[in-house]
Each structure stands twice: as structure tokens, then as C-alpha cells.
Design an enzyme around this catalytic site. Structure first.
Site, PDB file in Angstrom:
ATOM      1  N   HIS A  60       6.660  46.697  46.389  1.00 19.07           N
ATOM      2  CA  HIS A  60       7.493  47.863  46.685  1.00 19.07           C
ATOM      3  C   HIS A  60       8.547  48.064  45.604  1.00 19.07           C
ATOM      4  O   HIS A  60       8.788  47.181  44.790  1.00 19.07           O
ATOM      5  CB  HIS A  60       8.149  47.755  48.066  1.00 19.07           C
ATOM      6  CG  HIS A  60       9.093  46.597  48.213  1.00 19.07           C
ATOM      7  ND1 HIS A  60       8.667  45.294  48.348  1.00 19.07           N
ATOM      8  CD2 HIS A  60      10.439  46.558  48.248  1.00 19.07           C
ATOM      9  CE1 HIS A  60       9.710  44.496  48.478  1.00 19.07           C
ATOM     10  NE2 HIS A  60      10.811  45.244  48.406  1.00 19.07           N
ATOM     11  N   TYR A 124      21.799  44.006  48.307  1.00 21.68           N
ATOM     12  CA  TYR A 124      20.490  43.919  48.956  1.00 21.68           C
ATOM     13  C   TYR A 124      19.370  44.093  47.927  1.00 21.68           C
ATOM     14  O   TYR A 124      18.401  43.336  47.908  1.00 21.68           O
ATOM     15  CB  TYR A 124      20.381  44.982  50.055  1.00 21.68           C
ATOM     16  CG  TYR A 124      19.027  45.053  50.701  1.00 21.68           C
ATOM     17  CD1 TYR A 124      18.584  44.055  51.565  1.00 21.68           C
ATOM     18  CD2 TYR A 124      18.171  46.115  50.446  1.00 21.68           C
ATOM     19  CE1 TYR A 124      17.330  44.119  52.156  1.00 21.68           C
ATOM     20  CE2 TYR A 124      16.921  46.193  51.024  1.00 21.68           C
ATOM     21  CZ  TYR A 124      16.518  45.186  51.891  1.00 21.68           C
ATOM     22  OH  TYR A 124      15.272  45.256  52.461  1.00 21.68           O
ATOM     23  N   GLN A 128      16.517  41.356  46.782  1.00 26.45           N
ATOM     24  CA  GLN A 128      15.080  41.649  46.829  1.00 26.45           C
ATOM     25  C   GLN A 128      14.430  41.342  45.478  1.00 26.45           C
ATOM     26  O   GLN A 128      13.349  40.767  45.413  1.00 26.45           O
ATOM     27  CB  GLN A 128      14.840  43.116  47.191  1.00 26.45           C
ATOM     28  CG  GLN A 128      15.137  43.441  48.626  1.00 26.45           C
ATOM     29  CD  GLN A 128      14.045  42.922  49.529  1.00 26.45           C
ATOM     30  OE1 GLN A 128      12.874  43.192  49.345  1.00 26.45           O
ATOM     31  NE2 GLN A 128      14.437  42.151  50.530  1.00 26.45           N
TER      32      GLN A 128
END
Length: 142
Positions: A60, A124, A128
Site C-alpha cells: 500500500h 503514523y 508504516q
């Protein structure tokens, strides 16, 4: 990041966007990851969209972006995913199959940045990216 301006508008429109390759295939690593980063950066510059933070993970992509109010999110994502697919297939023709012309899945996730701080979203995204890098280094090549 301060407010930006157009000719008659002051604005601060920031979004957190997540999108995935078709079937959430875990293919965004190595040279392809670097190409995807470069392509997304180039396409955002063309549309005057500022990338605040971003991470290309194995399956992603996270973007924290500032998009001018004259640009709709839907139009921008259609442009970004459509043009990036063409550019990716141009650089990596082996990824394109005869039956499946789409590189990215049809949908995406978007949220406005406002209820939480920019720093929380950027943290965040960094986490990731670090998780993805750790995963890359621990996996073995086929």
C-alpha cells in the site's frame, strides 16, 4: 504548514490518502518502490499538490498531501492512479498482463487532517514505512 493562497482564497486542505495495488499484491519493493515514489512525486508537482509525508509500503501507499481547493480529491486520485499506472508499465512492462490492465485497485481511503494533528499522521506514516523496511530486510529474495 501555514495557510496557502490562490488569487482570492486562503486555504489549508490536507488529506491522508491510502491506496493499494490490485488484489493487494505485495509487489512494491526494490526498484519498483523507488520508481513509484518518483512517479507520485512528479505527478503531484504537475498538479501543484504538496506532499507533506509519504510512504510506499510493500502492499500500500500512504500520502499526506495538501491539495488546492479547486482540485477535487476524486479527480486528483483518478489522475494520480491513472497516470502512474501508465508510467509504471512504461518502466516495468513485465508487470502488465493481457487480462489485467489496472495496476492499482479501484478504491482508496481518504480522510481530512483536522481532528488529529499533522504530527500524528506523519508519525503514523513514518512507522508504516519503518515496518515495511524491516519487513523488506527480513524477507529473502526468490
Amino acid at each position: 504548514m501555514d495557510n496557502r493562497s490562490l488569487s482570492h482564497t486562503r486555504w489549508k486542505c490536507q488529506y491522508h490518502i491510502v491506496f493499494i495495488p490490485k488484489y493487494r499484491k505485495r509487489i512494491l519493493y526494490g526498484r519498483l518502490r523507488e520508481d513509484v515514489k518518483e512517479i507520485i512525486s512528479t505527478l503531484c508537482k504537475y498538479r501543484k499538490v504538496d506532499i507533506i509525508a509519504g510512504a510506499v509500503c510493500k502492499d500500500h501507499v500512504h500520502l499526506s498531501v495538501a491539495i488546492p481547493p479547486k482540485e477535487s480529491i476524486s479527480d486528483f486520485m483518478g489522475y494520480l492512479k491513472g497516470k502512474s499506472t501508465l508510467m509504471i508499465y512504461d518502466r516495468h512492462p513485465e508487470l502488465q498482463s493481457k487480462c489485467d490492465k489496472a495496476f492499482w485497485a479501484r478504491g482508496y481511503y481518504v480522510e481530512t487532517i483536522g481532528n488529529i494533528t499533522e504530527e500524528a499522521v506523519q508519525k503514523y506514516i513514518r512507522e508504516q514505512a519503518e515496518d515495511s523496511r524491516r519487513e523488506d530486510s527480513s524477507s529473502t529474495a526468490l
